[in-house]
Design a protein around this motif. Structure first.
Motif, PDB file in Angstrom:
ATOM      1  N   PRO A  76     -14.258 -52.661 -33.914  1.00  0.00           N
ATOM      2  CA  PRO A  76     -15.088 -51.513 -34.304  1.00  0.00           C
ATOM      3  C   PRO A  76     -15.298 -51.438 -35.815  1.00  0.00           C
ATOM      4  O   PRO A  76     -14.365 -51.639 -36.593  1.00  0.00           O
ATOM      5  CB  PRO A  76     -14.283 -50.314 -33.803  1.00  0.00           C
ATOM      6  N   SER A  77     -16.508 -51.149 -36.209  1.00  0.00           N
ATOM      7  CA  SER A  77     -16.783 -50.944 -37.637  1.00  0.00           C
ATOM      8  C   SER A  77     -16.440 -49.515 -38.054  1.00  0.00           C
ATOM      9  O   SER A  77     -16.228 -49.243 -39.238  1.00  0.00           O
ATOM     10  CB  SER A  77     -18.256 -51.236 -37.943  1.00  0.00           C
ATOM     11  N   ASP A  78     -16.394 -48.619 -37.071  1.00  0.00           N
ATOM     12  CA  ASP A  78     -15.961 -47.242 -37.313  1.00  0.00           C
ATOM     13  C   ASP A  78     -14.675 -46.997 -36.537  1.00  0.00           C
ATOM     14  O   ASP A  78     -14.643 -47.140 -35.308  1.00  0.00           O
ATOM     15  CB  ASP A  78     -17.030 -46.245 -36.858  1.00  0.00           C
ATOM     16  N   LEU A  79     -13.614 -46.652 -37.246  1.00  0.00           N
ATOM     17  CA  LEU A  79     -12.328 -46.436 -36.587  1.00  0.00           C
ATOM     18  C   LEU A  79     -12.386 -45.206 -35.685  1.00  0.00           C
ATOM     19  O   LEU A  79     -12.832 -44.140 -36.123  1.00  0.00           O
ATOM     20  CB  LEU A  79     -11.231 -46.262 -37.635  1.00  0.00           C
ATOM     21  N   PRO A  80     -11.947 -45.327 -34.445  1.00  0.00           N
ATOM     22  CA  PRO A  80     -11.923 -44.156 -33.563  1.00  0.00           C
ATOM     23  C   PRO A  80     -10.863 -43.164 -34.041  1.00  0.00           C
ATOM     24  O   PRO A  80      -9.828 -43.558 -34.579  1.00  0.00           O
ATOM     25  CB  PRO A  80     -11.554 -44.751 -32.201  1.00  0.00           C
ATOM     26  N   LEU A  81     -11.131 -41.886 -33.852  1.00  0.00           N
ATOM     27  CA  LEU A  81     -10.229 -40.839 -34.318  1.00  0.00           C
ATOM     28  C   LEU A  81      -9.757 -39.981 -33.149  1.00  0.00           C
ATOM     29  O   LEU A  81     -10.460 -39.818 -32.148  1.00  0.00           O
ATOM     30  CB  LEU A  81     -10.935 -39.952 -35.350  1.00  0.00           C
ATOM     31  N   THR A  82      -8.563 -39.448 -33.291  1.00  0.00           N
ATOM     32  CA  THR A  82      -8.038 -38.508 -32.310  1.00  0.00           C
ATOM     33  C   THR A  82      -8.634 -37.127 -32.565  1.00  0.00           C
ATOM     34  O   THR A  82      -9.347 -36.910 -33.554  1.00  0.00           O
ATOM     35  CB  THR A  82      -6.509 -38.431 -32.404  1.00  0.00           C
ATOM     36  N   ASP A  83      -8.344 -36.188 -31.689  1.00  0.00           N
ATOM     37  CA  ASP A  83      -8.842 -34.823 -31.853  1.00  0.00           C
ATOM     38  C   ASP A  83      -8.338 -34.184 -33.147  1.00  0.00           C
ATOM     39  O   ASP A  83      -8.984 -33.305 -33.718  1.00  0.00           O
ATOM     40  CB  ASP A  83      -8.422 -33.968 -30.662  1.00  0.00           C
ATOM     41  N   SER A  84      -7.165 -34.671 -33.606  1.00  0.00           N
ATOM     42  CA  SER A  84      -6.595 -34.121 -34.835  1.00  0.00           C
ATOM     43  C   SER A  84      -7.081 -34.853 -36.088  1.00  0.00           C
ATOM     44  O   SER A  84      -6.637 -34.561 -37.196  1.00  0.00           O
ATOM     45  CB  SER A  84      -5.066 -34.167 -34.772  1.00  0.00           C
ATOM     46  N   VAL A 249      -7.199 -57.124 -45.089  1.00  0.00           N
ATOM     47  CA  VAL A 249      -8.379 -57.132 -45.957  1.00  0.00           C
ATOM     48  C   VAL A 249      -9.654 -57.142 -45.123  1.00  0.00           C
ATOM     49  O   VAL A 249     -10.612 -56.392 -45.390  1.00  0.00           O
ATOM     50  CB  VAL A 249      -8.343 -58.343 -46.904  1.00  0.00           C
ATOM     51  N   ILE A 250      -9.673 -57.982 -44.087  1.00  0.00           N
ATOM     52  CA  ILE A 250     -10.863 -58.074 -43.227  1.00  0.00           C
ATOM     53  C   ILE A 250     -11.138 -56.738 -42.546  1.00  0.00           C
ATOM     54  O   ILE A 250     -12.281 -56.261 -42.515  1.00  0.00           O
ATOM     55  CB  ILE A 250     -10.673 -59.196 -42.184  1.00  0.00           C
ATOM     56  N   ALA A 251     -10.077 -56.123 -42.006  1.00  0.00           N
ATOM     57  CA  ALA A 251     -10.246 -54.822 -41.355  1.00  0.00           C
ATOM     58  C   ALA A 251     -10.755 -53.782 -42.349  1.00  0.00           C
ATOM     59  O   ALA A 251     -11.626 -52.952 -42.020  1.00  0.00           O
ATOM     60  CB  ALA A 251      -8.926 -54.363 -40.744  1.00  0.00           C
ATOM     61  N   GLY A 252     -10.259 -53.834 -43.576  1.00  0.00           N
ATOM     62  CA  GLY A 252     -10.705 -52.893 -44.595  1.00  0.00           C
ATOM     63  C   GLY A 252     -12.158 -53.088 -44.968  1.00  0.00           C
ATOM     64  O   GLY A 252     -12.912 -52.115 -45.143  1.00  0.00           O
ATOM     65  N   VAL A 253     -12.583 -54.346 -45.090  1.00  0.00           N
ATOM     66  CA  VAL A 253     -13.969 -54.635 -45.457  1.00  0.00           C
ATOM     67  C   VAL A 253     -14.920 -54.211 -44.348  1.00  0.00           C
ATOM     68  O   VAL A 253     -15.962 -53.579 -44.596  1.00  0.00           O
ATOM     69  CB  VAL A 253     -14.129 -56.141 -45.768  1.00  0.00           C
ATOM     70  N   VAL A 254     -14.592 -54.531 -43.102  1.00  0.00           N
ATOM     71  CA  VAL A 254     -15.484 -54.223 -41.980  1.00  0.00           C
ATOM     72  C   VAL A 254     -15.605 -52.720 -41.752  1.00  0.00           C
ATOM     73  O   VAL A 254     -16.691 -52.199 -41.484  1.00  0.00           O
ATOM     74  CB  VAL A 254     -14.996 -54.929 -40.695  1.00  0.00           C
ATOM     75  N   THR A 255     -14.491 -52.008 -41.853  1.00  0.00           N
ATOM     76  CA  THR A 255     -14.501 -50.574 -41.556  1.00  0.00           C
ATOM     77  C   THR A 255     -14.775 -49.707 -42.784  1.00  0.00           C
ATOM     78  O   THR A 255     -15.077 -48.523 -42.647  1.00  0.00           O
ATOM     79  CB  THR A 255     -13.150 -50.140 -40.961  1.00  0.00           C
ATOM     80  N   GLY A 256     -14.638 -50.290 -43.970  1.00  0.00           N
ATOM     81  CA  GLY A 256     -14.783 -49.497 -45.180  1.00  0.00           C
ATOM     82  C   GLY A 256     -13.557 -48.678 -45.523  1.00  0.00           C
ATOM     83  O   GLY A 256     -13.586 -47.859 -46.444  1.00  0.00           O
ATOM     84  N   ASP A 257     -12.471 -48.907 -44.794  1.00  0.00           N
ATOM     85  CA  ASP A 257     -11.218 -48.181 -45.020  1.00  0.00           C
ATOM     86  C   ASP A 257     -10.131 -49.193 -45.368  1.00  0.00           C
ATOM     87  O   ASP A 257      -9.690 -49.949 -44.497  1.00  0.00           O
ATOM     88  CB  ASP A 257     -10.837 -47.406 -43.761  1.00  0.00           C
ATOM     89  N   PRO A 258      -9.666 -49.249 -46.619  1.00  0.00           N
ATOM     90  CA  PRO A 258      -8.657 -50.244 -47.012  1.00  0.00           C
ATOM     91  C   PRO A 258      -7.365 -50.155 -46.194  1.00  0.00           C
ATOM     92  O   PRO A 258      -6.657 -51.148 -46.055  1.00  0.00           O
ATOM     93  CB  PRO A 258      -8.392 -49.920 -48.484  1.00  0.00           C
ATOM     94  N   GLY A 259      -7.069 -48.988 -45.658  1.00  0.00           N
ATOM     95  CA  GLY A 259      -5.844 -48.825 -44.875  1.00  0.00           C
ATOM     96  C   GLY A 259      -6.074 -48.889 -43.384  1.00  0.00           C
ATOM     97  O   GLY A 259      -5.221 -48.427 -42.602  1.00  0.00           O
ATOM     98  N   ALA A 260      -7.185 -49.475 -42.943  1.00  0.00           N
ATOM     99  CA  ALA A 260      -7.553 -49.459 -41.529  1.00  0.00           C
ATOM    100  C   ALA A 260      -6.497 -50.109 -40.643  1.00  0.00           C
ATOM    101  O   ALA A 260      -6.137 -49.576 -39.586  1.00  0.00           O
ATOM    102  CB  ALA A 260      -8.896 -50.155 -41.333  1.00  0.00           C
ATOM    103  N   TYR A 261      -6.003 -51.267 -41.061  1.00  0.00           N
ATOM    104  CA  TYR A 261      -5.055 -51.990 -40.200  1.00  0.00           C
ATOM    105  C   TYR A 261      -3.733 -51.240 -40.090  1.00  0.00           C
ATOM    106  O   TYR A 261      -3.200 -51.063 -38.979  1.00  0.00           O
ATOM    107  CB  TYR A 261      -4.819 -53.402 -40.728  1.00  0.00           C
ATOM    108  N   LEU A 262      -3.186 -50.794 -41.204  1.00  0.00           N
ATOM    109  CA  LEU A 262      -1.923 -50.070 -41.153  1.00  0.00           C
ATOM    110  C   LEU A 262      -2.069 -48.772 -40.375  1.00  0.00           C
ATOM    111  O   LEU A 262      -1.180 -48.396 -39.593  1.00  0.00           O
ATOM    112  CB  LEU A 262      -1.415 -49.792 -42.567  1.00  0.00           C
ATOM    113  N   ALA A 263      -3.181 -48.089 -40.550  1.00  0.00           N
ATOM    114  CA  ALA A 263      -3.408 -46.854 -39.802  1.00  0.00           C
ATOM    115  C   ALA A 263      -3.498 -47.132 -38.309  1.00  0.00           C
ATOM    116  O   ALA A 263      -3.014 -46.341 -37.486  1.00  0.00           O
ATOM    117  CB  ALA A 263      -4.690 -46.176 -40.292  1.00  0.00           C
TER     118      ALA A 263
END
Length: 405
Positions: A76-84, A249-263
């Motif tokens: 996903p290029s946009d990380l899915p989010l929970t209700d919170s 790094v790849i996850a951060g570039v694709v999603t625009g969120d540098p912390g995407a993978y750790l999150a």
């Protein structure tokens, strides 16, 4: 009768190694299949798999669904989010090599599941061959073969027959460890990048290469170390380190969120921690988990960190002083220490812990060193018992948080 048994034993010993390992491996897979069939017959509507599931359901169960999702839909290029508003579980936690390799093989055989099963089975057999080669110069051919028996029939034997990346990673790992122990560093330039995108763990290999290089430097008078080898070790360590962080790094570039993978990884951990998780802190997961589990068992929570500290000391002592482990040689002990340290730093121990210790499989060589037939048969019996226990809980009754493989 004794003459026939002796003759059969002689023919077995003289048969090609690849054939003997194939017999061991296929026999183990038949046993695992019988366990899975029995688990399917015991499954109920309360299980994740429902009543009367088929073996295909098991192949595609649990994390295999995520690999299939990667193969079909990518990341996903946009990380899915929970209700919170927190990052939810998503495909970025799963590396691409196995997912797309299964898709390529499955294109020929009709489905992604067929490709995943074939890769797991075939990679498992070659991993057995690689494990024997890795161990035989240290513990002898007989003990190495018994180590393969324990590996193939062990408590996580189902991993050879489901859509997980474990056996492919183990094959690559054993080949990489063998190349390192034989000083054939050039092969590692191929293995390291593929390992890095197959399953998390390449940072442990980077640490191992560093310790390997330091050890060789201090032993250079007994074990000559050329400038060419020093250059290889430094370059490979840098490659493994870079590859280990590349997916973040790849996850951060694709999603625009540098912390995407750790999150994404922390999304799974939040289910276990009351109040959630604010961020990643190295080594914190094991302390939190030890308190969680001991509290769940009705024991004082401070017992958890105490038990953890004692376990770390015991593991370190075994790697340093156990004669059986020392027989494996310094490189395999350094790898075991590196991987254990890596797990302590990044992992939150829960039901997947048993699967995540599979990269420590070279330690089966230490278990196989004692030549007592009673010992080896006893270990084999425990392997099969542990395998059935694991399959029974994960596949026949997998329905709660502590039954996720």
């Amino acid at each position: 009768m004794a003459h026939l048994a002796l003759s059969a034993a002689r023919r077995w010993a003289q048969s090609p190694l690849a054939l003997r390992i194939a017999v061991v491996y296929l026999t183990a897979r038949v046993v695992t299949t019988l366990f899975l069939v029995l688990a399917a017959s015991l499954s109920t509507s309360f299980s994740r798999f429902g009543a009367d599931p088929g073996l295909v359901d098991f192949v595609l169960g649990w994390d295999a669904q995520w690999y299939w999702l990667v193969a079909e839909n990518g990341y996903p290029s946009d990380l899915p989010l929970t209700d919170s508003g927190e990052v939810a579980e998503n495909a970025w936690a799963f590396m691409p090599v196995f997912a797309y390799a299964a898709k390529a093989v499955g294109f020929v055989f009709g489905s992604w599941g067929a490709g995943a099963l074939l890769i797991s089975l075939v990679a498992g057999y070659f991993a057995c061959l690689a494990l024997h080669r890795l161990l035989r110069d240290h513990v002898g051919a007989s003990a190495a073969l018994w180590a393969v028996v324990f590996f193939a029939t062990g408590p996580l034997g189902a991993m050879f027959q489901v859509g997980y990346a474990e056996t492919l990673f183990l094959l690559l790992l054993f080949l990489a460890l063998d190349a390192t122990t034989r000083r054939d560093y050039a092969r590692l330039y191929l293995f390291i990048p593929i390992m890095a995108f197959t399953r998390p763990g390449i940072l442990a290999f980077a640490l191992f290469l560093g310790l390997h290089g330091i050890t060789r430097w201090f032993r250079r008078r007994e074990d000559s170390l050329s400038g060419r080898e020093i250059a290889h070790i430094i370059a490979l360590g840098a490659l493994a380190t870079a590859a280990g962080f590349a997916w973040q790094v790849i996850a951060g570039v694709v999603t625009g969120d540098p912390g995407a993978y750790l999150a994404t990884e922390l999304a799974w951990r939040r289910h276990w921690i009351v109040g959630g998780v604010d961020g990643f802190v190295p080594f914190e997961g094991w302390v939190q988990a030890s308190q969680f589990w001991f509290g769940l068992w009705g024991l004082p929570s401070w017992w958890g960190p105490t038990a953890l500290a004692l376990s770390v000391v015991a593991a370190g002592a075994a790697l340093l002083y156990s004669p059986q482990v020392r027989a494996l040689g310094s490189d395999l002990r350094l790898w075991s220490a590196s991987y254990l340290l890596y797990l302590l730093a990044v992992f939150f121990p829960q039901s997947s812990t048993f699967r995540l210790v599979l990269p420590l499989s070279p330690l089966w060589g230490a278990v196989a060193v004692p030549r007592s037939r009673v010992w080896r048969v006893g270990v084999l019996a425990l392997c099969l018992l542990g395998q059935w226990f694991w399959i029974y809980h994960v596949y026949a009754h997998g329905s709660t948080f502590w039954q996720v493989p």
